[in-house]
Design an enzyme around this catalytic site. Structure first.
Site, PDB file in Angstrom:
ATOM      1  N   GLU A  24       1.600  -6.368   8.657  1.00  0.00           N
ATOM      2  CA  GLU A  24       2.419  -7.474   8.162  1.00  0.00           C
ATOM      3  C   GLU A  24       3.919  -7.307   8.438  1.00  0.00           C
ATOM      4  O   GLU A  24       4.723  -7.105   7.515  1.00  0.00           O
ATOM      5  CB  GLU A  24       2.165  -7.684   6.669  1.00  0.00           C
ATOM      6  CG  GLU A  24       0.707  -8.034   6.377  1.00  0.00           C
ATOM      7  CD  GLU A  24       0.441  -8.332   4.902  1.00  0.00           C
ATOM      8  OE1 GLU A  24       1.295  -8.011   4.061  1.00  0.00           O
ATOM      9  OE2 GLU A  24      -0.618  -8.895   4.597  1.00  0.00           O
ATOM     10  N   GLU A  83      -7.332  -8.910   6.136  1.00  0.00           N
ATOM     11  CA  GLU A  83      -7.140  -9.045   4.686  1.00  0.00           C
ATOM     12  C   GLU A  83      -7.373 -10.488   4.279  1.00  0.00           C
ATOM     13  O   GLU A  83      -6.879 -11.411   4.931  1.00  0.00           O
ATOM     14  CB  GLU A  83      -5.716  -8.689   4.249  1.00  0.00           C
ATOM     15  CG  GLU A  83      -5.408  -7.236   4.209  1.00  0.00           C
ATOM     16  CD  GLU A  83      -3.989  -6.948   3.722  1.00  0.00           C
ATOM     17  OE1 GLU A  83      -3.450  -7.706   2.879  1.00  0.00           O
ATOM     18  OE2 GLU A  83      -3.422  -5.949   4.203  1.00  0.00           O
TER      19      GLU A  83
END
Ligand code: IFM
Length: 442
Positions: A166, A351
């Site tokens: 991320e 995720e």
């Protein structure tokens, strides 16, 4: 909608994900100080000033945690290897840290779990934070050194390696909003970290590939950008948010450029000659990880400086984080990645999950809302595959309730409940539903 593994292509990898600082306990095993230890020790940054010092004590309980994955019929486990644990000062190897990850990876293999490793899930060693962290270009090359050292030890046994988790969180969330460590709120630091985090990715990719390491990728997060209204200003606001969150990183890697609407604001603050780094950033990927949670309603704010954005209100049901539940967004990003950026490259949902105010009652947790969330996002993934996206796996976030960064321990994302007093684990009803869906016929 109830789905099972047989609704997905043969070989599809089902699993769950965690990250080192959120579960291990940073006070154990000679782990060095990271910027999360100091950020959380500073009043006002984290709810209750909670830290990852103990977390879920996974450092000692890893065997039981791997047993939970196995008992739920999972195929893979997405975990991260903390830079501060492996190199407490950012450069010198801690033998105990290396040994811990070796035990962990061998434990996965013994249980038939495919190890999906992430190299950077946010434990920047404090010694490197002292030198400017991700605003300092040198950090990128120290990261490549770390990537090389740990891969020399584990690379023969992991199924896949992601460089960075991320990049948007590492840069925008941490240097523009100041919500995550190092808690900066500075546009120049933001521009630099948005570029340097990709440079670190490219430098690590190049290093690992030169060692012959296969199956290298990156994990990007995506936020469905919805305009608050039909007005031209709000439409432009949503397009800008899409550029900042969703386009900057993937276009840097796959197109060698950054979106023009974002550069409009960031260009004056970018590092000198940043264009010269784009070739290194653009290393070929073997796979791409997609993290997806929610959508974001964007409105134009004329009174604010660039990017002139403010949040709108959505009307969908929300999770404990206040995030709207919008499974179509996952279908959107999987098909968009395939169509606009990576073609047939393997994609993984690395995720997806929800926080819920779960309660342990009579030794059990009933979280049907999470089961619904999980299956609606699995259904969106299945639709994306039918529409041509080459999706190879899905990892629920998270295996365990854990340290939710600035939110401390209050927000529970786990398939497994953790009592933070006793550290006892109790599988929730969603865990059992996932396990049933993943059962094999043999
Ligand atoms: O807990 C985080 C994780 O570390 C990164 N992705 C989002 C999760 C939920 O906020």
């Amino acid at each position: 909608m109830v789905l099972s593994r047989f609704d997905f292509p043969e070989g599809f990898v089902f699993g769950a994900a965690t990250a080192a600082y959120q579960i291990e306990g940073s006070s154990f095993g000679g782990c060095g100080s990271s910027h999360w230890d100091t950020f959380s020790a500073t009043p006002g940054n984290v709810k209750g000033a909670e830290s990852g010092a103990i977390a879920c004590d996974h450092y000692h309980r890893w065997g039981d945690d791997l047993d939970l994955l196995r008992a739920a019929n999972m195929d893979g486990y997405r975990f991260s290897t903390s830079w501060a644990r492996v190199m407490p000062d950012g450069v010198t190897v801690n033998a105990d840290g290396m040994d811990f990850y070796e035990r962990l990876v061998d434990g996965m293999l013994e249980r038939g779990l495919k190890p999906f490793q992430t190299l950077y899930h946010w434990e920047l060693p404090s010694a490197l934070a002292d030198q400017g962290g991700w605003t300092n270009r040198d950090t990128c090359f120290r990261f490549a050194d770390f990537a090389e050292a740990i891969t020399r030890r584990l690379g023969d046994r992991v199924a896949a390696i992601a460089t960075i988790n991320e990049p948007w969180c590492v840069s925008w969330l941490s240097h523009f909003w100041g919500v995550h460590a190092p808690g900066q709120r500075d546009i120049r630091a933001t521009a630099r970290s948005m570029h340097h985090i990709l440079l670190a990715h490219g430098a690590a990719m190049e290093r690992l590939r030169s060692m012959g390491q296969p199956n290298l990728g990156i994990v990007l997060n995506f936020d469905y950008a919805q305009a608050a209204s039909d007005s031209a200003e709000d439409q432009k606001a949503a397009a800008l948010w899409d550029g900042i969150f969703n386009r900057w990183f993937i276009e840097g890697i796959t197109k060698g450029t950054y979106p023009a609407n974002v550069l409009e604001g960031l260009d004056p603050y970018m590092p000198a000659a940043w264009q010269d780094d784009m070739a290194l950033i653009g290393q070929r990927l073997d796979w791409l990880g997609v993290n997806y949670y929610t959508r974001h309603i964007n409105a134009h704010d004329a009174a604010a400086p660039w990017p002139h954005l403010k949040d709108g209100q959505g009307d969908l049901p929300k999770t404990q984080m206040g995030w709207e539940i919008y499974p179509d967004g996952l279908h959107h990003f999987l098909t968009r990645m395939a169509r606009d950026y990576v073609g047939d490259l393997p994609l993984y949902v690395t995720e997806n999950g929800m926080a819920n105010a779960d309660v342990l009652q009579d030794g059990a947790v009933s979280d049907d809302v999470r089961t619904d969330f999980l299956f609606s996002h699995l259904a969106a993934t299945k639709r994306a595959i039918a529409d041509g996206a080459n999706v190879k796996g899905f990892f629920y976030w998270s295996l365990l309730d854990n340290y939710e960064w600035a939110e401390g321990y209050e927000k529970r994302f786990g398939l497994v409940h953790v009592d933070y007093q006793t550290l006892a684990r109790v599988p929730k009803s969603s865990y059992h539903a996932y396990a049933r869906a993943l059962a094999k016929n043999d």
